[in-house]
Design an enzyme around this catalytic site. Structure first.
Site, PDB file in Angstrom:
ATOM      1  N   GLY A 209       7.375 -12.487   2.684  1.00  0.00           N
ATOM      2  CA  GLY A 209       7.783 -12.787   1.308  1.00  0.00           C
ATOM      3  C   GLY A 209       8.411 -11.576   0.652  1.00  0.00           C
ATOM      4  N   GLY A 210       8.893 -11.785  -0.556  1.00  0.00           N
ATOM      5  CA  GLY A 210       9.551 -10.729  -1.314  1.00  0.00           C
ATOM      6  C   GLY A 210       8.602 -10.071  -2.304  1.00  0.00           C
ATOM      7  N   PRO A 211       9.163  -9.481  -3.374  1.00  0.00           N
ATOM      8  CG  PRO A 211      10.666  -8.333  -4.749  1.00  0.00           C
ATOM      9  CD  PRO A 211      10.607  -9.338  -3.638  1.00  0.00           C
ATOM     10  N   GLY A 214       4.375  -9.452  -2.601  1.00  0.00           N
ATOM     11  CA  GLY A 214       3.835  -8.088  -2.696  1.00  0.00           C
ATOM     12  C   GLY A 214       2.983  -7.958  -3.961  1.00  0.00           C
ATOM     13  CD  GLU A 252       3.816   8.335   3.550  1.00  0.00           C
ATOM     14  OE1 GLU A 252       4.754   9.132   3.384  1.00  0.00           O
ATOM     15  OE2 GLU A 252       2.680   8.689   3.894  1.00  0.00           O
ATOM     16  CB  CYS A 289      12.256   8.023   3.761  1.00  0.00           C
ATOM     17  SG  CYS A 289      11.198   8.035   5.203  1.00  0.00           S
TER      18      CYS A 289
HETATM   19  P1  NAD Z   1      11.725  -1.226  -2.193  1.00  0.00           P
HETATM   20  O1  NAD Z   1      10.837  -0.328  -2.938  1.00  0.00           O
HETATM   21  O2  NAD Z   1      12.694  -2.036  -2.935  1.00  0.00           O
HETATM   22  O3  NAD Z   1      10.877  -2.265  -1.325  1.00  0.00           O
HETATM   23  C1  NAD Z   1       9.836  -1.867  -0.485  1.00  0.00           C
HETATM   24  C2  NAD Z   1       8.845  -2.994  -0.326  1.00  0.00           C
HETATM   25  O4  NAD Z   1       8.242  -3.262  -1.590  1.00  0.00           O
HETATM   26  C3  NAD Z   1       9.457  -4.325   0.143  1.00  0.00           C
HETATM   27  O5  NAD Z   1       8.544  -4.943   1.022  1.00  0.00           O
HETATM   28  C4  NAD Z   1       9.555  -5.119  -1.151  1.00  0.00           C
HETATM   29  O6  NAD Z   1       9.522  -6.525  -0.960  1.00  0.00           O
HETATM   30  C5  NAD Z   1       8.316  -4.654  -1.890  1.00  0.00           C
HETATM   31  N1  NAD Z   1       8.376  -4.803  -3.341  1.00  0.00           N
HETATM   32  C6  NAD Z   1       9.459  -4.661  -4.148  1.00  0.00           C
HETATM   33  N2  NAD Z   1       9.087  -4.866  -5.436  1.00  0.00           N
HETATM   34  C7  NAD Z   1       7.768  -5.112  -5.445  1.00  0.00           C
HETATM   35  C8  NAD Z   1       6.811  -5.380  -6.465  1.00  0.00           C
HETATM   36  N3  NAD Z   1       7.155  -5.434  -7.741  1.00  0.00           N
HETATM   37  N4  NAD Z   1       5.526  -5.576  -6.114  1.00  0.00           N
HETATM   38  C9  NAD Z   1       5.143  -5.510  -4.825  1.00  0.00           C
HETATM   39  N5  NAD Z   1       6.001  -5.282  -3.811  1.00  0.00           N
HETATM   40  C10 NAD Z   1       7.288  -5.076  -4.113  1.00  0.00           C
HETATM   41  O7  NAD Z   1      12.424  -0.305  -1.098  1.00  0.00           O
HETATM   42  P2  NAD Z   1      13.530  -0.696  -0.032  1.00  0.00           P
HETATM   43  O8  NAD Z   1      14.841  -0.750  -0.710  1.00  0.00           O
HETATM   44  O9  NAD Z   1      13.105  -1.861   0.770  1.00  0.00           O
HETATM   45  O10 NAD Z   1      13.432   0.569   0.938  1.00  0.00           O
HETATM   46  C11 NAD Z   1      14.147   1.726   0.774  1.00  0.00           C
HETATM   47  C12 NAD Z   1      13.288   2.828   0.157  1.00  0.00           C
HETATM   48  O11 NAD Z   1      12.138   3.101   0.939  1.00  0.00           O
HETATM   49  C13 NAD Z   1      14.024   4.141   0.065  1.00  0.00           C
HETATM   50  O12 NAD Z   1      13.863   4.689  -1.211  1.00  0.00           O
HETATM   51  C14 NAD Z   1      13.344   5.008   1.109  1.00  0.00           C
HETATM   52  O13 NAD Z   1      13.390   6.366   0.895  1.00  0.00           O
HETATM   53  C15 NAD Z   1      11.962   4.508   1.083  1.00  0.00           C
HETATM   54  N6  NAD Z   1      11.290   4.828   2.339  1.00  0.00           N
HETATM   55  C16 NAD Z   1      10.308   5.784   2.345  1.00  0.00           C
HETATM   56  C17 NAD Z   1       9.666   6.133   3.528  1.00  0.00           C
HETATM   57  C18 NAD Z   1       8.581   7.167   3.583  1.00  0.00           C
HETATM   58  O14 NAD Z   1       7.818   7.156   4.524  1.00  0.00           O
HETATM   59  N7  NAD Z   1       8.475   8.053   2.647  1.00  0.00           N
HETATM   60  C19 NAD Z   1      10.021   5.497   4.701  1.00  0.00           C
HETATM   61  C20 NAD Z   1      11.035   4.555   4.659  1.00  0.00           C
HETATM   62  C21 NAD Z   1      11.634   4.223   3.457  1.00  0.00           C
END
Ligand code: NAD
Length: 476
Positions: A209-211, A214, A252, A289
């Site tokens: 699923g999406g946000p 989550g 992370e 990242c």
């Molecule tokens: P995102 O934050 O948009 O989404 C990440 C996850 O959070 C997805 O599964 C999404 O469905 C979920 N999500 C989004 N909104 C939510 C909410 N309101 N409540 C609960 N869940 C929610 O990030 P993205 O665009 O998918 O990924 C890219 C980002 O991830 C980049 O900023 C990158 O740097 C970071 N990243 C960090 C690491 C690390 O280990 N530090 C590793 C990989 C990616």
């Protein structure tokens, strides 16, 4: 789930894996698109909020029995899953290639190979953890935190879920994974491997699923800990919500990592620094990242660095050595950062031949190197998440460290020098969770995570497992 004709790999037709059983998703239907062809790959039925709640209940129910297993039993379970991932490697590689558009070799070695290594490394690390120690008149014991909700992004669709699974399950926690909606198929592949490896029902649960799904996990009071990987913006918000009820968090988040060339490097080391920094920055099409996206060079070497960059840039060819970005939006966003930098006075190097040969279908971005970048400008401060390297010239070492530390992030860095002691001294002044000296290799046993806005907590190895534990003191 409906499979389209161009889906070469069958995946379980389900939106949730709860208590060791597959369930059809009762939520939204989402189309997974191949970013190379822009064609639909599959229609995925996602889980409903009720299914997310049921998955949390399943994890809670399975918790006590899993927590009561021995460290060796849990280590064996991780090893069994590692073996299963290796057995399923072809299928998993296909899924990653379709969803992410990653070139085959990268998908095989990094996306699928690394998670199996991480599971084995975590099992090995478990033997070094002081699960119980005597401190004065106390027995201090590590207990699992409890139910973990793991929320992951799409850029390393197998590694990120597995890094959380390894630490959480090794600690004795049970978990519910909600992967990114863009990489649902790879997550299904992981759940299938968990199922085949025979992990106990309820130890690992999956909801697609999406946000909104989550958010259902984040808001569930039965979730003891949130382990989130993703953007800093979302991570901060959901983390705050969990901390509000005194839940535990591991975040992370993003990065803007520097690769710092010190002024004592020989020409051969400078060549290596430029070559490896480009490869690191453009790995996974720049969607990493920890990517070293800022190359800091002594002003006196700027001309030579520019020459070397022109040579090595030609090796990075979209559609050949590099896959596309995940979506049209991400590709357009990367181009906006480049245009913004040019407006602010930066100069651009882009390989003309690679640009001419770039596939016109698919979300490909031809890699870019920007020179004369102001360290305080947007492109030098914000995460682009595309193949864009900013070159920043500095005067002395003090200024290099100041620029390196001058963003809100602190995830990774690299220091290049012919004098390893000097490089190490500089590494100690960098405010980030990882620093490589002269391109030091990735270590799956070393703690991984960020300072500042790059996150809270660590994954991998001993530290990664301990983050899923609560210390308890029993006095005599
Ligand atoms: P995102 O934050 O948009 O989404 C990440 C996850 O959070 C997805 O599964 C999404 O469905 C979920 N999500 C989004 N909104 C939510 C909410 N309101 N409540 C609960 N869940 C929610 O990030 P993205 O665009 O998918 O990924 C890219 C980002 O991830 C980049 O900023 C990158 O740097 C970071 N990243 C960090 C690491 C690390 O280990 N530090 C590793 C990989 C990616």
């Amino acid at each position: 789930m409906t499979r389209h004709e161009n889906t070469p790999v069958p995946v379980e037709p389900h939106g949730a894996y709860v208590s060791g059983a597959w369930q059809p998703g009762a939520g939204e239907t989402r189309t997974v698109v191949d970013p190379r062809t822009e064609l639909p790959v599959a229609e995925v039925s996602e889980a409903s909020p009720e299914q997310a709640a049921a998955a949390v209940a399943a994890a809670a129910e399975a918790g006590p029995a899993w927590a009561a297993t021995s460290v060796e039993e849990r280590a064996q379970a991780l090893r069994a899953l590692a073996a299963q991932l290796r057995q399923d490697a072809d299928e998993l590689r296909h899924l990653v290639v379709q969803e992410l558009g990653a070139p085959d070799a990268l998908a095989e070695k990094l996306h699928v190979g690394l998670p199996a290594t991480v599971l084995d490394a975590t099992a090995e690390a478990a033997g070094e953890i002081a699960w119980q120690r005597r401190i004065g008149n106390s027995s201090v014991e590590l207990e699992p935190v409890g139910v973990v909700a793991a929320i992951t992004p799409w850029n390393y669709p197998l590694h990120q879920p597995v890094a959380k699974l390894a630490g959480a399950l090794m600690a004795g926690c049970t978990m519910v994974l909600k992967p990114a909606e863009q990489s649902a198929l790879t997550a299904l592949g992981l759940a299938r491997a968990v199922d085949r490896a025979g992990l106990p029902a309820g130890a690992f649960n999956l909801v697609l699923g999406g946000p909104e799904i989550g958010a259902a996990l984040v808001g569930d009071p039965r979730v003891d800990m949130l382990s989130f990987t993703g953007s800093t913006e979302v991570g901060r918000r959901v983390g705050a919500q969990v901390v509000e009820r005194c839940g535990r968090v591991a975040l992370e988040l993003g990065g803007k990592s520097p690769s710092i060339v010190l002024d004592d490097v020989s020409d051969s080391r400078l060549e290596a620094a430029v070559k490896v920094t480009l490869a690191n920055c453009f790995l996974n099409s720049g969607q990493t990242c920890t990517a070293w996206t800022r190359l800091l060079v002594p002003r006196s070497m700027a001309g030579r660095v520019e020459e070397l960059l022109a040579t090595y840039l030609a090796r990075h060819v979209p559609g050949v050595t590099m896959g596309p970005l995940i979506s049209k939006e991400q590709a357009e966003r990367a181009e906006r950062y480049v245009a913004g930098a040019l407006n602010q006075g930066a100069r651009m190097l882009r390989d003309r031949e690679a640009e001419a040969r770039r596939p016109r279908t698919g979300h490909y971005v031809t890699p870019v190197v920007l020179f004369d970048v102001d360290p305080s400008s947007q492109v030098a401060q914000e995460e682009v998440f595309g193949p864009v390297l900013s070159v920043i010239a500095y005067g002395d070492e003090r200024e290099a460290v100041e620029i390196a530390n001058g963003t809100r992030y602190g995830l990774a860095a690299c220091v290049w020098s012919d004098d390893e002691e000097r490089a190490t001294a500089v590494a100690r002044r960098i405010r980030s969770g990882q620093v490589d000296v002269n391109g030091g290799r990735f270590n799956p046993l070393a703690p991984f995570g960020g300072f500042k806005s790059s996150g809270i907590g660590r994954e991998l190895g001993v530290f990664g497992v301990e983050h899923f534990c609560e210390p308890k003191s029993i006095q005599y």
